[in-house]
Write an enzyme that holds these catalytic residues in place. Structure first.
Site, short mmCIF file in Angstrom:
data_model
loop_
_atom_site.label_atom_id
_atom_site.label_comp_id
_atom_site.label_asym_id
_atom_site.label_seq_id
_atom_site.Cartn_x
_atom_site.Cartn_y
_atom_site.Cartn_z
N HIS A 115 0.81 -1.22 0.00
CA HIS A 115 0.00 0.00 0.00
C HIS A 115 0.85 1.27 0.00
CE1 HIS A 115 0.86 0.70 4.31
NE2 HIS A 115 0.86 -0.63 4.39
N ASP A 116 0.36 2.27 -0.71
CA ASP A 116 0.93 3.62 -0.71
C ASP A 116 2.32 3.70 -1.32
OD1 ASP A 116 -1.25 5.07 0.85
OD2 ASP A 116 -0.70 3.50 2.29
N GLY B 118 5.19 -1.09 2.53
CA GLY B 118 4.37 0.08 2.33
C GLY B 118 5.14 1.39 2.29
#
Length: 265
Positions: A118-119, A136
């Site tokens: 994520h991200d 992440g």
């Protein structure tokens, strides 16, 4: 498009000439650009934004929810750039409230079993080799190459045109234009071969080498080395990219390498 053995949610927005092979699932709130090929047994979940002329191979899962215990169900996305190839069993998770999205740029190659958490923000023209695991909030600059089975710590930044040897544990930021290897991961020279392939002049490569001689081989600490680089070398895009990247490093950069095998400042 009219593949009876695939499930395509009626709210998905898919260009007319996209090919979807059997046993693939495409959820709602998905957009896929023209010319893209989606292989069999691919799962594309809500929030995916896939560009034109991409290729996604069997077993890939795009835009699953983050593997983050702080995730609270916020509406986030994954963006895949045009002409990117995603090989077998790659996973790309969507963002969290931090950035609200995960991005893989244009013309990238994500080889089999890569994980993009994520991200993350991956630039254009990157090659991420087999089984690389990226945690992440990682940033990967344009034209970076990450060797197979490497693992990248969360919040790490990897500079543009860098090369990371296979099997590396990337715990610190990797500055632009360099090669890295060994354990712990250390500076192994300027990526001159890659830079020449991409049109960099000998003069530009020489100045990059001068930057890293001062940064890694002069005996100066990082702050003093950056000051010396700005004093000794004229401003140009490459020098300024090196200086700005190192000055803005949140985790600190990888170490240099001395002839006796010890890491140095």
């Amino acid at each position: 498009m009219n593949q009876p053995l695939a499930y395509i949610h009626p709210e998905a927005k898919i260009a007319q000439n996209v090919v979807v092979e059997p046993f693939t699932t495409i959820d709602k709130d998905v957009e896929i650009g023209e010319g893209t090929w989606i292989g069999p047994n691919v799962t594309i979940m809500s929030g995916a934004r896939i560009g034109k002329n991409c290729k996604i191979f069997p077993g890939a899962v795009i835009s699953a929810i983050p593997q983050d215990l702080k995730f609270a169900g916020e509406v986030t996305t994954v963006h895949i750039g045009d002409y990117t190839v995603i090989r077998e069993c790659v996973t790309v998770n969507r963002g969290t409230v931090d950035r609200m999205r995960t991005v893989v740029g244009r013309n990238c190659l994500l080889q089999a079993y890569v994980h993009i958490a994520h991200d993350c923000i991956v630039g254009d023209n990157c090659v991420i080799s087999n089984s690389v695991q990226i945690a992440g909030h990682v940033e990967v600059g344009d034209w970076a190459i990450i060797g197979g089975t490497s693992a990248v710590h969360q919040f790490v930044r990897i500079g543009q045109h860098s090369f990371i040897g296979g099997g590396s544990l990337v715990r610190k930021d990797v500055p632009p234009f360099v090669k890295t290897a060994r354990e712990p991961l250390t500076y192994a020279g300027v990526n001159s071969v890659g830079l020449r392939r991409r049109g960099y002049s000998d003069a530009a490569i020489l100045q990059i080498q001068q930057c890293y001689r001062l940064l890694f081989m002069s005996g100066l600490n990082t702050s003093d080395a950056l000051d010396q680089i700005e004093l000794d070398l004229p401003s140009n895009p490459e020098r300024d990219e090196v200086v700005n990247f190192v000055r803005n490093s949140g985790r600190g950069i990888i170490k240099g390498y001395s002839r006796n095998g010890d890491s140095g400042d």
